[in-house]
Design an enzyme around this catalytic site. Structure first.
Site, PDB file in Angstrom:
ATOM      1  N   VAL A  54      23.231 -71.902 -73.954  1.00  0.00           N
ATOM      2  CA  VAL A  54      24.586 -72.334 -73.625  1.00  0.00           C
ATOM      3  C   VAL A  54      24.633 -73.681 -72.904  1.00  0.00           C
ATOM      4  O   VAL A  54      25.690 -74.307 -72.843  1.00  0.00           O
ATOM      5  CB  VAL A  54      25.293 -71.241 -72.796  1.00  0.00           C
ATOM      6  CG1 VAL A  54      24.802 -71.248 -71.345  1.00  0.00           C
ATOM      7  CG2 VAL A  54      26.806 -71.370 -72.861  1.00  0.00           C
ATOM      8  N   TYR A  55      23.514 -74.160 -72.350  1.00  0.00           N
ATOM      9  CA  TYR A  55      23.517 -75.445 -71.658  1.00  0.00           C
ATOM     10  C   TYR A  55      23.816 -76.559 -72.673  1.00  0.00           C
ATOM     11  O   TYR A  55      23.035 -76.795 -73.602  1.00  0.00           O
ATOM     12  CB  TYR A  55      22.184 -75.719 -70.974  1.00  0.00           C
ATOM     13  CG  TYR A  55      21.804 -74.748 -69.872  1.00  0.00           C
ATOM     14  CD1 TYR A  55      22.736 -73.905 -69.280  1.00  0.00           C
ATOM     15  CD2 TYR A  55      20.488 -74.673 -69.425  1.00  0.00           C
ATOM     16  CE1 TYR A  55      22.379 -73.025 -68.269  1.00  0.00           C
ATOM     17  CE2 TYR A  55      20.122 -73.791 -68.402  1.00  0.00           C
ATOM     18  CZ  TYR A  55      21.068 -72.969 -67.851  1.00  0.00           C
ATOM     19  OH  TYR A  55      20.701 -72.084 -66.848  1.00  0.00           O
ATOM     20  N   SER A  56      24.941 -77.213 -72.482  1.00  0.00           N
ATOM     21  CA  SER A  56      25.404 -78.253 -73.401  1.00  0.00           C
ATOM     22  C   SER A  56      25.463 -77.735 -74.838  1.00  0.00           C
ATOM     23  O   SER A  56      25.261 -78.493 -75.789  1.00  0.00           O
ATOM     24  CB  SER A  56      24.506 -79.499 -73.320  1.00  0.00           C
ATOM     25  OG  SER A  56      24.518 -80.030 -72.022  1.00  0.00           O
TER      26      SER A  56
END
Length: 346
Positions: free
Chosen positions: A60-62
């Site tokens: 989900v990071y970026s």
């Protein structure tokens, strides 16, 4: 700080596993967001030069950008890294693009492998607990991923103590390896994991890899009580989790007291805060999630910075064991559920 012959990284076992990880884990939540690839490359190079062998990201990071950047940056020496990523948080608005159905877990692992440009993940985390999820389905899927060689170990992040116990029970019942690690939010302004989470990890053999040892930047001392945060900082951007958690007046006051003490013994405030987390023998590694190379290299001063009994007592006097810095504070993302409200009829 640059790599020198005087600096020596510390390595610890990850819980009861035989895996050894560096006491600092490079967290990459800022990669492909606040940190561009050039700066991220300098951070990764510095980590390797200082003996860091543990790197942490998430799908989900970026929205996959961090995984892609990490994959490119460690590709040349992939075998030297313990690579951790996570799944569970929504990757889209459509049904089954998040949480822990077998369909999504197997699909998303393949997508993470592609983004990371690797054929295996060393540690795969369930990113957060969802109260209504079927844990047995998730545990079975993790067992299959281990058997298929897609992942080497699995772990949990942001799980309550009793849910960790339930997962351990399911693993034993289903013949699936127990999680190797737990990743809680733990620092000296948020000592609530000491009540149930850390004891559960010790009992069931999970290593503990806490994130945000500097309380999302508060424990660096850069935020002053009674003053608005500077533009460009996480608080200045009004980051939602920052505002929900540690940007509280009590925390800002404590951070200034600790900063004065730390500087008196030749440490930065962030180094002292990180050293305090590492001084807990239940901790396997601490995630350092920098935006810049300077922020990352500041963490190295925490390695080997032992705390005296007097310093432990000082912290206990500022924040009681098992409590947050603000009496009565509860993280809105983790509300208490032990007293359901019954609505009166009529």
């Amino acid at each position: 700080m640059s790599a020198t012959s005087e600096f020596k990284m510390e390595y610890r076992r990850l819980g009861r596993s035989n895996l050894k990880v560096s006491a600092l884990c490079l967290g990459t939540m800022m990669f492909a967001d606040q940190t561009d690839e050039a700066e991220a490359g300098r951070i990764v190079a510095s980590a390797r030069d200082h003996g860091v062998n543990f790197i942490d990201t998430a799908d989900v990071y970026s929205k996959g950008g961090s995984e892609q950047m990490v994959g490119r940056l460690i590709e040349a020496d992939r075998q030297e890294w313990i690579l951790a990523t996570k799944l569970g948080n929504a990757m889209g608005s459509a049904p089954n693009r998040g949480h822990y159905s077998r369909v999504w877990m197997l699909r998303e692992v393949e997508d993470s492998l592609r983004r990371l440009a690797t054929d295996y993940i060393d540690i795969l985390y369930l990113h957060r607990d969802f109260a209504d999820e079927n844990l047995e389905e998730a545990v079975r899927a993790m067992g299959d991923l281990v058997r298929d060689g897609k992942i080497r170990y699995w772990a949990v992040s942001n799980f309550r103590g009793w849910r960790i116990a339930e997962i351990a029970r399911l693993c034993d019942q289903l013949g699936v390896p127990r999680p190797a690690a737990c990743q809680p939010y733990y620092n000296l302004l948020n000592r609530m994991p000491e009540v149930e989470i850390l004891p559960a990890c010790e009992y069931y053999g999970l290593g503990v890899v806490p994130y945000s040892p500097v309380a999302r930047g508060v424990l660096t001392g850069k935020y002053l009580p009674g003053q608005p945060p500077e533009a460009g900082t996480r608080a200045g951007r009004a980051d939602r989790r920052m505002m929900q958690t540690e940007f509280r007046e009590e925390s800002l006051v404590i951070a200034q007291q600790l900063k004065a003490h730390a500087e008196g013994r030749g440490l930065t405030a962030g180094q002292f805060a990180t050293a305090w987390v590492l001084a807990n023998p239940l901790i396997s590694s601490v995630i350092a999630g920098p935006r810049t190379l300077a922020q990352f290299e500041d963490y190295f001063g925490a390695i080997g910075a032992a705390l005296s009994p007097e310093e432990e007592a000082m912290v206990d006097a500022l924040v009681a064991p098992g409590h947050p810095s603000t009496p009565g504070y509860t993280d809105p993302s983790y509300p208490f559920t032990g007293r359901p409200v019954k609505v009166a009829a009529g």
